[in-house]
Design a protein around this motif. Structure first.
Motif, PDB file in Angstrom:
ATOM      1  N   THR A  95      78.513  53.592  49.675  1.00  0.00           N
ATOM      2  CA  THR A  95      78.152  54.992  49.907  1.00  0.00           C
ATOM      3  C   THR A  95      78.683  55.837  48.759  1.00  0.00           C
ATOM      4  O   THR A  95      79.861  55.735  48.411  1.00  0.00           O
ATOM      5  N   TYR A  96      77.796  56.634  48.182  1.00  0.00           N
ATOM      6  CA  TYR A  96      78.188  57.546  47.106  1.00  0.00           C
ATOM      7  C   TYR A  96      78.180  58.971  47.656  1.00  0.00           C
ATOM      8  O   TYR A  96      77.219  59.390  48.319  1.00  0.00           O
ATOM      9  N   TYR A  97      79.262  59.727  47.408  1.00  0.00           N
ATOM     10  CA  TYR A  97      79.391  61.109  47.875  1.00  0.00           C
ATOM     11  C   TYR A  97      79.479  62.061  46.694  1.00  0.00           C
ATOM     12  O   TYR A  97      80.008  61.709  45.631  1.00  0.00           O
ATOM     13  N   ASN A  98      79.004  63.288  46.913  1.00  0.00           N
ATOM     14  CA  ASN A  98      79.181  64.330  45.907  1.00  0.00           C
ATOM     15  C   ASN A  98      79.160  65.687  46.594  1.00  0.00           C
ATOM     16  O   ASN A  98      78.262  65.977  47.391  1.00  0.00           O
ATOM     17  N   GLN A  99      80.178  66.496  46.318  1.00  0.00           N
ATOM     18  CA  GLN A  99      80.202  67.880  46.777  1.00  0.00           C
ATOM     19  C   GLN A  99      79.577  68.703  45.660  1.00  0.00           C
ATOM     20  O   GLN A  99      80.198  68.912  44.622  1.00  0.00           O
ATOM     21  N   ALA A 100      78.343  69.120  45.859  1.00  0.00           N
ATOM     22  CA  ALA A 100      77.539  69.674  44.775  1.00  0.00           C
ATOM     23  C   ALA A 100      78.156  70.955  44.214  1.00  0.00           C
ATOM     24  O   ALA A 100      78.550  71.855  44.949  1.00  0.00           O
ATOM     25  N   THR A 101      78.247  71.021  42.891  1.00  0.00           N
ATOM     26  CA  THR A 101      78.726  72.187  42.155  1.00  0.00           C
ATOM     27  C   THR A 101      77.602  72.630  41.219  1.00  0.00           C
ATOM     28  O   THR A 101      76.619  71.899  41.019  1.00  0.00           O
TER      29      THR A 101
END
Length: 589
Positions: free
Chosen positions: A527-533
């Protein structure tokens, strides 16, 4: 005193109300006998209540006697007046072999106004005592709610920090002496010797716990008492305890022991916005002996005090003149601890939205940046309200909009072992083999076996525009046990050696990374996560709204990359065991 079994009325994932079996709740009304000169609850008394509540929780889980091994740093946000009601809730967050972490929260209630407020939060480590059958093997916890899952996951990272707590101070002192500053002489300074306090207590049956050892909370209360006297001698006023650095119990004491308590003011500090000293650090230690035997070191702690005026603002304090040799060493160590406290408060304690995306990197704050990096990824992994946006050939894209932020995750399964997947993905230099957004990738600093700083360059999303570059801290973690994933956490940091350049727009990542779960010996969930900026949104916005399937292409390429290299020799397997892993093995309870 009221101590009761009060379930954690949270809703589990199956929709049922969950009652946490380890939770203990204590309610106390503050009486004059519990208060200090200001009519406020004595911090020592509060520590006794916290320790006893946490011990009951630990013993409820262990089913046998437990002792306090350590208490993490405590910051007291508010004071508590006579007549207020204190509520202390303790519950086991995670059990290891024979040790466990107990989370403690303290709130206060004004019965006349129905006002409630938080006083402090703490994490204590308890060890189950050896029984006649030998060393205790604790049963493991099964988190049922999102909050329990979060604390369970973070407990492993906090434990990692405890194991190398002493090393952080040592490294900072050895590498940053010039940074910390020299001890200056001031004419109006108060000699540190004037603040020295020594007191002795005879351990009597009322001071012992149900195991006939000195109650840990009682020792902490005695330590707070002598530390307060030292602080008072510097300021000639009544000080307020603001925070305590970690208590670490190095051995037990028993009925009949004489407990010698010693304290001295180590340093007085300026606040960033003022030129005068406004707080002070007091060092305090406890040693025990019986008869003519040598004294045994029981505990040490460092307490920070302030003197508050009528508006609850810090007053000016005298400067301290340390004693030669040992006094100057304590003076320098106090500065190092203050720097660590500020790093921790700035990097860990603040809300994510209040922390700049890129935090300055230097070796002295490495552990706290790494902790924040891994914790942020773990927090994202524990959220359970993700919305499935699209799915193509078993690659799923999820989104989560919360608190005006957009997070996304991509999930897939590969027929590669979890350990090999971890080794292949944790070297970001290989990511450009499958991710077209990774145009360049170089290692800037190999901080240690688990933390690496990279510079990554990405192409422009618009024709003729500039590309972006990122300075990323990559923190990797192996599982503590089978209920943990492998982790690769990413966040932006700033380095003076790598400022933004004209050729690239500097992008920033607040939280991103991989969790790698072993489904079987040959199947792994990635699983790849990213808190979008703002720096990341241009690359992913078309996928989220369904106008593109570039994420499917990228992660299909990732799957192919992992499959093609699943039998390659792992470079990580050739590396020696890390110092942290070695220390963990030595300290495993």
């Amino acid at each position: 005193m009221m101590s009761e079994r009060n379930g954690d009325h949270n809703v589990a994932e199956n929709g049922e109300t969950h009652r946490n079996p380890t939770e203990v709740k204590m309610c106390q009304i503050v009486l004059p006998c519990h208060s200090n000169h200001c009519g406020e609850l004595s911090a020592g008394q509060l520590l006794k209540w916290m320790d006893s509540t946490a011990c009951l929780s630990a013993e409820r889980h262990a089913g046998c006697s437990c002792v306090t091994a350590s208490v993490d740093d405590i910051h007291f946000e508010h004071t508590i007046g006579v007549g207020n009601v204190v509520t202390i809730i303790a519950k086991v967050n995670r059990a290891f072999t024979s040790s466990m972490e107990v989370g403690i929260s303290v709130t206060c209630e004004d019965l006349y106004t129905d006002r409630h407020w938080r006083v402090c939060q703490a994490f204590a480590t308890f060890v189950a005592r050896r029984t006649e059958a030998g060393k205790v093997q604790l049963k493991q916890l099964s988190p049922h709610t999102q909050m329990e899952q979060m604390e369970y996951s973070l407990a492993a990272e906090r434990r990692r920090m405890r194991l190398i707590h002493a090393e952080i101070i040592t490294d900072l002192l050895s590498s940053s002496t010039a940074q910390l500053g020299e001890c200056q002489e001031y004419q109006d300074a108060v000699p540190a010797e004037r603040t020295r306090v020594e007191s002795v207590e005879l351990v009597l049956p009322p001071h012992a716990n149900h195991q006939v050892s000195t109650f840990g909370g009682q020792i902490m209360a005695w330590m707070e008492n002598v530390a307060t006297i030292s602080a008072s001698r510097l300021c000639n006023a009544h000080p307020t305890l603001r925070s305590i650095d970690m208590f670490h119990f190095r051995g037990p004491s028993h009925i009949g022991d004489r407990l010698v308590l010693k304290s001295i003011v180590n340093n007085a500090f300026k606040h960033s916005c003022v030129s005068s000293c406004c707080s002070m650090e007091v060092g305090v230690c406890a040693e025990a002996y019986q008869g003519g035997e040598p004294q045994r070191h029981i505990n040490s702690a460092f307490m920070t005090f302030e003197v508050l005026d009528g508006d609850r603002k810090p007053c000016t304090l005298p400067r301290i003149r340390p004693e030669p040799v040992d006094g100057k060493r304590r003076y320098q160590e106090a500065i190092a601890r203050k720097k660590i406290r500020l790093d921790r408060k700035y990097i860990i304690s603040c809300k994510q939205t209040e922390v700049p995306l890129s935090v300055p990197w230097d070796p002295s704050n490495q552990m706290y940046l790494s902790y924040n990096n891994v914790s942020a990824l773990k927090l994202m992994d524990t959220r359970n309200n993700w919305v499935l946006t699209s799915e193509k050939n078993k690659v799923r894209l999820y989104t989560l909009e919360e608190n005006q932020t957009l997070c996304f995750k991509v999930e897939m399964y590969v027929s590669v072992s979890a350990e090999q997947t971890f080794h292949l993905l944790s070297d970001l230099r290989r990511r450009k083999e499958w991710d077209r957004h990774y145009e360049e990738c170089e290692v800037i600093t190999q901080a240690d076996e688990d933390d690496t700083i990279y510079r990554i360059a990405t192409p422009s999303v618009s024709k003729g525009g500039k590309g972006q570059d990122f300075i990323l801290l990559a923190s990797r973690r192996k599982p503590c046990d089978v209920r943990d994933p492998y982790l690769i956490a990413l966040r932006s940091v700033t380095l003076p050696t790598h400022p933004p350049t004209e050729d690239y727009n500097r992008g920033e990542v607040l939280c991103a990374g991989f969790t790698i779960w072993e489904e079987s010996s040959t199947v792994t969930k990635v699983t790849y996560y990213n808190q979008a900026t703002p720096g990341v949104l241009p690359y992913i916005s078309t996928d989220i709204v369904g106008l593109s399937s570039s994420f499917y292409s990228a992660f299909s390429a990732c799957s192919d990359f992992l499959e093609a290299n699943k039998d390659s020799l792992s470079t990580a397997s050739q590396q020696p065991i890390s110092a942290t892993d070695m220390l963990s093995l030595q300290n495993e309870q």
